[in-house]
Every structure is written in structure tokens, then in C-alpha cells.
Design a protein around this motif. Structure first.
Motif, PDB file in Angstrom:
ATOM      1  N   ILE A   1     -24.308   2.753   8.448  1.00 23.26           N
ATOM      2  CA  ILE A   1     -23.928   3.651   9.539  1.00 23.26           C
ATOM      3  C   ILE A   1     -24.316   5.051   9.091  1.00 23.26           C
ATOM      4  O   ILE A   1     -23.594   5.731   8.381  1.00 23.26           O
ATOM      5  CB  ILE A   1     -22.425   3.592   9.835  1.00 23.26           C
ATOM      6  N   ASN A   2     -25.491   5.496   9.471  1.00 20.54           N
ATOM      7  CA  ASN A   2     -25.953   6.808   9.048  1.00 20.54           C
ATOM      8  C   ASN A   2     -26.548   7.566  10.225  1.00 20.54           C
ATOM      9  O   ASN A   2     -26.755   7.008  11.302  1.00 20.54           O
ATOM     10  CB  ASN A   2     -26.959   6.676   7.891  1.00 20.54           C
ATOM     11  N   PRO A   3     -26.791   8.834  10.079  1.00 20.88           N
ATOM     12  CA  PRO A   3     -27.258   9.645  11.208  1.00 20.88           C
ATOM     13  C   PRO A   3     -28.533   9.125  11.858  1.00 20.88           C
ATOM     14  O   PRO A   3     -28.682   9.202  13.071  1.00 20.88           O
ATOM     15  CB  PRO A   3     -27.480  11.024  10.575  1.00 20.88           C
ATOM     16  N   SER A   4     -29.482   8.597  11.070  1.00 15.40           N
ATOM     17  CA  SER A   4     -30.736   8.130  11.657  1.00 15.40           C
ATOM     18  C   SER A   4     -30.503   6.925  12.559  1.00 15.40           C
ATOM     19  O   SER A   4     -31.116   6.787  13.618  1.00 15.40           O
ATOM     20  CB  SER A   4     -31.739   7.776  10.553  1.00 15.40           C
ATOM     21  N   PHE A   5     -29.613   6.041  12.143  1.00 13.92           N
ATOM     22  CA  PHE A   5     -29.317   4.854  12.956  1.00 13.92           C
ATOM     23  C   PHE A   5     -28.744   5.264  14.303  1.00 13.92           C
ATOM     24  O   PHE A   5     -29.130   4.753  15.353  1.00 13.92           O
ATOM     25  CB  PHE A   5     -28.326   3.954  12.210  1.00 13.92           C
ATOM     26  N   LYS A   6     -27.819   6.220  14.277  1.00 17.47           N
ATOM     27  CA  LYS A   6     -27.225   6.696  15.524  1.00 17.47           C
ATOM     28  C   LYS A   6     -28.237   7.470  16.357  1.00 17.47           C
ATOM     29  O   LYS A   6     -28.267   7.368  17.583  1.00 17.47           O
ATOM     30  CB  LYS A   6     -26.004   7.560  15.212  1.00 17.47           C
ATOM     31  N   ALA A   7     -29.071   8.266  15.690  1.00 18.17           N
ATOM     32  CA  ALA A   7     -30.045   9.080  16.413  1.00 18.17           C
ATOM     33  C   ALA A   7     -31.073   8.214  17.138  1.00 18.17           C
ATOM     34  O   ALA A   7     -31.620   8.615  18.161  1.00 18.17           O
ATOM     35  CB  ALA A   7     -30.749  10.032  15.454  1.00 18.17           C
ATOM     36  N   LEU A   8     -31.340   7.023  16.607  1.00 17.98           N
ATOM     37  CA  LEU A   8     -32.282   6.112  17.244  1.00 17.98           C
ATOM     38  C   LEU A   8     -31.630   5.303  18.363  1.00 17.98           C
ATOM     39  O   LEU A   8     -32.285   4.467  18.988  1.00 17.98           O
ATOM     40  CB  LEU A   8     -32.865   5.149  16.195  1.00 17.98           C
ATOM     41  N   ASN A   9     -30.336   5.536  18.586  1.00 20.59           N
ATOM     42  CA  ASN A   9     -29.583   4.832  19.626  1.00 20.59           C
ATOM     43  C   ASN A   9     -29.600   3.324  19.421  1.00 20.59           C
ATOM     44  O   ASN A   9     -29.705   2.550  20.376  1.00 20.59           O
ATOM     45  CB  ASN A   9     -30.127   5.172  21.019  1.00 20.59           C
ATOM     46  N   LEU A  10     -29.529   2.908  18.162  1.00 22.39           N
ATOM     47  CA  LEU A  10     -29.500   1.484  17.853  1.00 22.39           C
ATOM     48  C   LEU A  10     -28.062   0.993  17.854  1.00 22.39           C
ATOM     49  O   LEU A  10     -27.143   1.701  17.460  1.00 22.39           O
ATOM     50  CB  LEU A  10     -30.139   1.224  16.487  1.00 22.39           C
ATOM     51  N   ASN A  11     -27.893  -0.246  18.295  1.00 19.21           N
ATOM     52  CA  ASN A  11     -26.556  -0.823  18.353  1.00 19.21           C
ATOM     53  C   ASN A  11     -26.618  -2.294  17.949  1.00 19.21           C
ATOM     54  O   ASN A  11     -27.625  -2.967  18.140  1.00 19.21           O
ATOM     55  CB  ASN A  11     -25.974  -0.723  19.776  1.00 19.21           C
ATOM     56  N   GLY A  12     -25.524  -2.769  17.389  1.00 20.82           N
ATOM     57  CA  GLY A  12     -25.408  -4.192  17.100  1.00 20.82           C
ATOM     58  C   GLY A  12     -25.859  -4.568  15.707  1.00 20.82           C
ATOM     59  O   GLY A  12     -26.613  -3.864  15.043  1.00 20.82           O
ATOM     60  N   LEU A  13     -25.399  -5.737  15.285  1.00 19.55           N
ATOM     61  CA  LEU A  13     -25.670  -6.210  13.937  1.00 19.55           C
ATOM     62  C   LEU A  13     -27.143  -6.556  13.735  1.00 19.55           C
ATOM     63  O   LEU A  13     -27.703  -6.308  12.665  1.00 19.55           O
ATOM     64  CB  LEU A  13     -24.791  -7.431  13.636  1.00 19.55           C
ATOM     65  N   GLU A  14     -27.792  -7.119  14.737  1.00 24.01           N
ATOM     66  CA  GLU A  14     -29.204  -7.470  14.598  1.00 24.01           C
ATOM     67  C   GLU A  14     -30.053  -6.228  14.334  1.00 24.01           C
ATOM     68  O   GLU A  14     -31.008  -6.260  13.567  1.00 24.01           O
ATOM     69  CB  GLU A  14     -29.701  -8.187  15.859  1.00 24.01           C
ATOM     70  N   ALA A  15     -29.710  -5.108  14.976  1.00 25.60           N
ATOM     71  CA  ALA A  15     -30.474  -3.878  14.785  1.00 25.60           C
ATOM     72  C   ALA A  15     -30.396  -3.390  13.350  1.00 25.60           C
ATOM     73  O   ALA A  15     -31.343  -2.782  12.836  1.00 25.60           O
ATOM     74  CB  ALA A  15     -29.977  -2.791  15.738  1.00 25.60           C
ATOM     75  N   LYS A  16     -29.283  -3.651  12.684  1.00 29.04           N
ATOM     76  CA  LYS A  16     -29.129  -3.220  11.286  1.00 29.04           C
ATOM     77  C   LYS A  16     -29.999  -4.039  10.337  1.00 29.04           C
ATOM     78  O   LYS A  16     -30.255  -3.614   9.214  1.00 29.04           O
ATOM     79  CB  LYS A  16     -27.658  -3.315  10.877  1.00 29.04           C
ATOM     80  N   GLN A  17     -30.449  -5.217  10.770  1.00 26.34           N
ATOM     81  CA  GLN A  17     -31.305  -6.034   9.921  1.00 26.34           C
ATOM     82  C   GLN A  17     -32.779  -5.627  10.024  1.00 26.34           C
ATOM     83  O   GLN A  17     -33.584  -5.961   9.148  1.00 26.34           O
ATOM     84  CB  GLN A  17     -31.172  -7.523  10.302  1.00 26.34           C
ATOM     85  N   ARG A  18     -33.135  -4.918  11.076  1.00 21.69           N
ATOM     86  CA  ARG A  18     -34.539  -4.525  11.278  1.00 21.69           C
ATOM     87  C   ARG A  18     -34.828  -3.276  10.444  1.00 21.69           C
ATOM     88  O   ARG A  18     -34.875  -2.161  10.954  1.00 21.69           O
ATOM     89  CB  ARG A  18     -34.801  -4.240  12.763  1.00 21.69           C
ATOM     90  N   ARG A  19     -35.045  -3.460   9.169  1.00 22.69           N
ATOM     91  CA  ARG A  19     -35.094  -2.310   8.282  1.00 22.69           C
ATOM     92  C   ARG A  19     -36.069  -2.526   7.129  1.00 22.69           C
ATOM     93  O   ARG A  19     -36.531  -3.634   6.876  1.00 22.69           O
ATOM     94  CB  ARG A  19     -33.700  -2.026   7.708  1.00 22.69           C
TER      95      ARG A  19
END
Length: 238
Positions: free
Chosen positions: A185-203
Motif C-alpha cells: 500500500i504505497n503512494p504509487s499504487f494509489k496514484a495509479l487507481n489500482l484496486n484489489g488483490l490481483e492488482a497487487k500481484q501485477r508487479r
């Protein structure tokens, strides 16, 4: 006359007592909304300019041009001539193109890596489970999305920032290292308007170290804790 005088005094005393028992409603000061506005402004401010709001910034006096984590603290740990650094960047679905939001951050990362010419760079590509559909991958022309994400980070460092390719090792982690809902949970993740657990795996994860040279030969517990899961689950491919 005496009786009338006593009655007058009694009436006067009763009036005084009655007046003392009365209450007066005090209107709230008109300045309260102003104080509330000040608090709101303070909650939305970022005095040290690190991209983390003061309300959640645990390191409120970060120097300029420093890469920080979600808490607003430096992610670069230096001790003498040592460097340990970690970065996580997130991708759109089925994409290996790192969003432009990371451009400024990569300049800082590259500058720090160049300060330590003996440091090694490890890049780990990841995918979400719902990105592993073979038909979709074939249609979009991806041999391995997780590898392409790692290579995208490497190419950025080599082609745009002059980092020597021989210092960089890339790994395919596929979807073997999953993160929890509360991770990254960091500023870039929020700034990209990403949501959900699947989005956190795309890294893709970048780690740089002036001490660790080989993930298969980790000598100290601290390095095993930092790199052990990558050594166990990820495949070196370049």
C-alpha cells in the motif's frame, strides 16, 4: 411603614436570587469552522515533499531526492559503504510497460545504484493468477509476462540510466510469491487507481545490494530473510 419596608426588601432579595439562577446560552465562536479548515489543510499537506501526506508520514522530515516507502521513510539503508534498496512497481493488466508515474523515482534509484558501482541489482517479475491464461498470452504475444516485466525494468536502467547490464540479474517468479491484501500500500499504487488483490500481484520487484552477489549463496540470516523467498521460488533467466 415598617411592614412595607420588609416586603420591599424581600421582593428585592427574591429578584436577585432569581437572576442568579438564570442561565445564558453562549453562542459558539465563529472561529470554529476556521480551525476545522486548518486541520483539513494540515491533513492534506506534505511538508517534506516526499509524496506521503503528513497525516500518515512516519518520517516527516525526509531530505529531498530520497526514495521513500509507504510510511514516508527512506527505502535505502546505507551503512558506511553498504547499499540495500528495494522497489516495487505495478503494471496494468496483461502489460509489461511500466507506467510513466515511476520515471522520477527511477532517476533517484539509478543515481543511487551508480553511487555504488560494485552493487548488484536483482529484478523479479511477477504476474497475477488471472494473467496466466495461455490463450490470452498467446494472443497478446507474451512468451512470459513475468519475464517481460523484469526485462522492462532492466532495459529502463540500462538504456535510459546507463547502468551496466552485467550488474543486473533478472528472475521469473510467475505467480509463486503472492502478496497479502495489506501489502504494497504505497503512494504509487494509489496514484495509479489500482484496486484489489490481483492488482497487487501485477508487479516487478527491484532489489539492489552492495553485499549480496549470489542468491544461492546467502551467508547471513538478514540476507536470507530479505532474499530467501526469491532464491527459492524464482528462476534466474538473464
Amino acid at each position: 411603614m415598617t411592614i412595607k419596608t420588609h416586603r420591599t426588601l424581600l421582593l428585592l432579595a427574591a429578584t436577585i436570587i432569581s437572576a442568579g439562577c438564570q442561565t445564558t446560552d453562549i453562542a459558539p465562536p465563529k472561529t470554529i469552522p476556521q480551525y476545522e479548515n486548518i486541520r483539513t489543510m494540515q491533513a492534506d499537506s506534505d511538508l517534506d515533499g516526499d509524496g506521503v501526506l503528513d497525516a500518515i508520514d512516519e518520517c516527516p522530515e525526509t531530505p529531498p531526492n530520497v526514495v521513500v516507502d509507504a510510511k514516508g521513510c527512506k527505502i535505502i539503508i546505507e551503512g558506511g559503504d553498504a547499499l540495500e534498496m528495494e522497489f516495487a512497481g505495478f503494471f496494468p493488466p496483461m502489460s509489461s510497460q511500466l507506467p510513466a508515474i515511476y520515471d522520477a523515482e527511477f532517476m533517484k534509484i539509478a543515481e543511487k545504484i551508480n553511487e555504488y558501482p560494485e552493487a548488484s541489482v536483482f529484478i523479479f517479475g511477477h504476474v497475477a493468477t488471472n494473467e496466466m491464461d495461455k490463450d490470452a498470452s498467446a494472443t497478446l504475444g507474451f512468451d512470459s509476462l513475468s519475464r517481460n516485466r523484469a526485462l522492462s525494468i532492466k532495459n529502463t536502467l540500462v538504456l535510459q540510466h546507463g547502468i551496466e547490464a552485467k550488474r543486473i540479474r533478472t528472475y521469473d517468479c510467475s505467480n509463486k510469491i503472492l502478496v497479502k491484501e495489506t501489502d504494497y500500500i504505497n503512494p504509487s499504487f494509489k496514484a495509479l487507481n489500482l484496486n484489489g488483490l490481483e492488482a497487487k500481484q501485477r508487479r516487478a520487484t527491484l532489489m539492489a545490494s552492495s553485499s549480496v552477489k549470489d542468491l544461492m549463496n546467502l551467508k547471513y540470516d538478514s540476507y536470507i530473510q530479505m532474499y530467501g523467498k526469491y532464491a527459492k521460488h524464482c528462476e534466474l533467466f538473464e
